[in-house]
Design a protein around this motif. Structure first.
Motif, PDB file in Angstrom:
ATOM      1  N   ALA A  57     -38.903  -7.912 -53.603  1.00  7.80           N
ATOM      2  CA  ALA A  57     -39.692  -7.831 -54.997  1.00  7.80           C
ATOM      3  C   ALA A  57     -39.654  -6.816 -55.766  1.00  7.80           C
ATOM      4  CB  ALA A  57     -41.186  -8.066 -54.281  1.00  7.80           C
ATOM      5  N   GLU A  78     -36.418  -7.119 -57.837  1.00 13.10           N
ATOM      6  CA  GLU A  78     -36.714  -8.011 -58.850  1.00 13.10           C
ATOM      7  C   GLU A  78     -37.532  -7.331 -60.013  1.00 13.10           C
ATOM      8  OE1 GLU A  78     -38.771 -11.327 -57.559  1.00 13.10           O
ATOM      9  OE2 GLU A  78     -38.869 -12.378 -59.588  1.00 13.10           O
ATOM     10  N   GLU A  79     -38.253  -6.592 -59.526  1.00  7.63           N
ATOM     11  CA  GLU A  79     -39.071  -5.698 -60.668  1.00  7.63           C
ATOM     12  C   GLU A  79     -38.190  -4.794 -61.405  1.00  7.63           C
ATOM     13  OE1 GLU A  79     -42.265  -5.262 -62.899  1.00  7.63           O
ATOM     14  OE2 GLU A  79     -42.026  -6.629 -61.254  1.00  7.63           O
ATOM     15  N   SER A 131     -37.354  -4.811 -65.242  1.00 11.98           N
ATOM     16  CA  SER A 131     -37.386  -3.630 -66.034  1.00 11.98           C
ATOM     17  C   SER A 131     -36.409  -3.090 -66.878  1.00 11.98           C
ATOM     18  CB  SER A 131     -37.958  -2.489 -65.070  1.00 11.98           C
ATOM     19  OG  SER A 131     -39.204  -2.790 -64.505  1.00 11.98           O
TER      20      SER A 131
END
Lengths: 250, 172
Positions: free
Chosen positions: A194, A197-198, A202
């Motif tokens: 996660a 992915e973030e 970004s």
């Protein structure tokens, strides 16, 4: 020879016995004619006799050839028969000698082999006796050894069983620990995924902003010359006028 | 003209045609040359020797003389002006300005007028070129830097752009 039977004496010429009247008739010319006639006749007789002689000679040669062939054939047959007879006798003699020699050699070899076999049999019998004694002794030793080994193995099997129980217990504990670790890793991995992915999103946004900015820079690059920019520049400098003036007056 | 009437270099009015420090240096050299020429002429006149006409002067020098009402006939005043001009050359304020495009003299003159009126009267501009600025100016004064370029404006607003892109992604 028959053809020379009527030859006259050469010492006495026919003209010697002639009368003068007759001599006039038998002049030189006539004698020449006679000589020619005689020569011709002589050649004729010679040729005829030559032919006869040639024919007789050919017949004689043919008869001699036939006789000679017959004789040579007879001689050769006799010689071949004799040679064959001698060859047969010689070959038979040679073969007989060789057979005798082979028979003798074979007999010697058989005697030698028989002697060796007899000796080997005795040796084998002796070895067999020794081996039987050794085997009996070995069997007895092995029985003792196996008995001891069986006793030892019995003890070892009991201890191995205890070790297996302990190992099984340890394996169960390890499996439980691994399961716990797997659960922890799974949770951590999901969190990391996660977070990645973030971070990627970004980064994508940041890169997209850079791309848009780059596009704007490229698009606006050569659109305005200094004269067109001057009002905006002066306006911005006006906004910073006080700061610039303070710095320049120092 | 007495020495009391001579202007100090801080009181000089620089015409708009004098933009850079090189222009100031050229002005000083030219003024010195004119001073030498006029002194020589005066000496020759005293000796009764014919001399050439007044020396030729550039438009920048003429504009400077007009703006500052300089009397070239006074030898002492000329010498005093030479000294003050040399001081001006050393003390003049230099403002480094980097532009995104090639500069033209008219724009620079317009800009220097605003600078001398708004910032300091004895200021010159050193112009540089940096196309990456896109537009605007990158200004370096005595001790400070003022980035007034479009590149800096876009950089400052990158956060807003990323925010907009994030909002766009969220809406999709």
């Amino acid at each position: 020879m028959g053809i020379f039977q009527h030859k006259q004496d050469p010492k006495k010429s026919p003209s010697d016995s002639l009368l003068p009247e007759e001599a006039h008739i038998f002049d030189e010319y006539f004698r020449e004619e006679l000589r020619n006639h005689g020569r011709w006749y002589f050649e004729k007789v010679i040729n005829e006799n030559g032919e006869l002689f040639k024919r007789d000679l050919e017949q004689t040669i043919a008869a001699v050839n036939a006789d000679l062939k017959e004789h040579v054939t007879k001689q050769l047959d006799g010689a071949i028969a004799q040679v064959n007879q001698e060859l047969k006798e010689h070959t038979a003699k040679q073969l007989q000698d060789q057979f005798d020699e082979y028979s003798k050699t074979l007999k010697d070899a058989q005697e030698q082999a028989l002697k060796s076999m007899t000796e080997s049999t005795e040796t084998l019998k002796q070895q067999h006796d020794e081996l039987r004694s050794a085997l009996q002794k070995n069997v007895k030793d092995q029985q003792d050894l196996l008995h001891n080994a069986f006793e030892d193995n019995k003890t070892q099997i009991a201890s191995m069983k205890e070790a297996q129980d302990a190992a099984l217990k340890w394996l169960n504990q390890s499996a439980q620990a691994l399961n716990d670790q797997y659960q922890n890793i799974n949770t951590t991995l999901q969190k990391n995924v996660a977070a990645q992915e973030e971070m990627l999103v970004s980064s994508f946004q940041s890169n997209m902003a850079a791309i848009v900015e780059h596009y704007l820079l490229g698009a606006l690059g050569d659109q305005f010359d200094l004269k067109a920019q001057l009002p905006a520049i002066i306006k911005q400098m006006e906004e910073n006028k006080q700061a610039i003036a303070d710095d320049m007056k120092l | 003209m007495s020495n009391a009437e001579i202007k100090n270099y801080t009181e000089f009015v620089l015409p708009s045609s004098i933009v850079s420090k090189a222009d100031v240096s050229r002005l000083v050299r030219e003024f010195e040359a004119v001073d030498n020429a006029l002194t020589t002429k005066k000496v020759k006149n005293k000796a009764g020797v014919e001399s050439a006409d007044a020396p030729a002067m550039s438009p920048q020098l003429q504009a400077f003389l007009e703006a500052n009402t300089v009397d070239l006939e006074n030898t002492g005043a000329r010498s005093a002006y030479v000294k003050q001009l040399r001081l001006l050359k050393d003390k003049v304020r230099v403002m480094n300005m980097t532009f995104a495009v090639i500069t033209d003299p008219e724009s620079l003159q317009e800009l220097i007028v605003w600078v001398r009126e708004s910032v300091h009267p004895q200021t010159v501009i050193e112009a540089h070129l940096q196309p990456a600025l896109v537009a605007g100016v990158y200004l370096r004064s005595q001790n400070h830097v003022f980035d007034l370029s479009v590149r800096n404006a876009l950089k400052a607003k990158r956060g807003e752009l990323e925010k907009e892109l994030g909002a766009l992604r969220g809406s999709k």
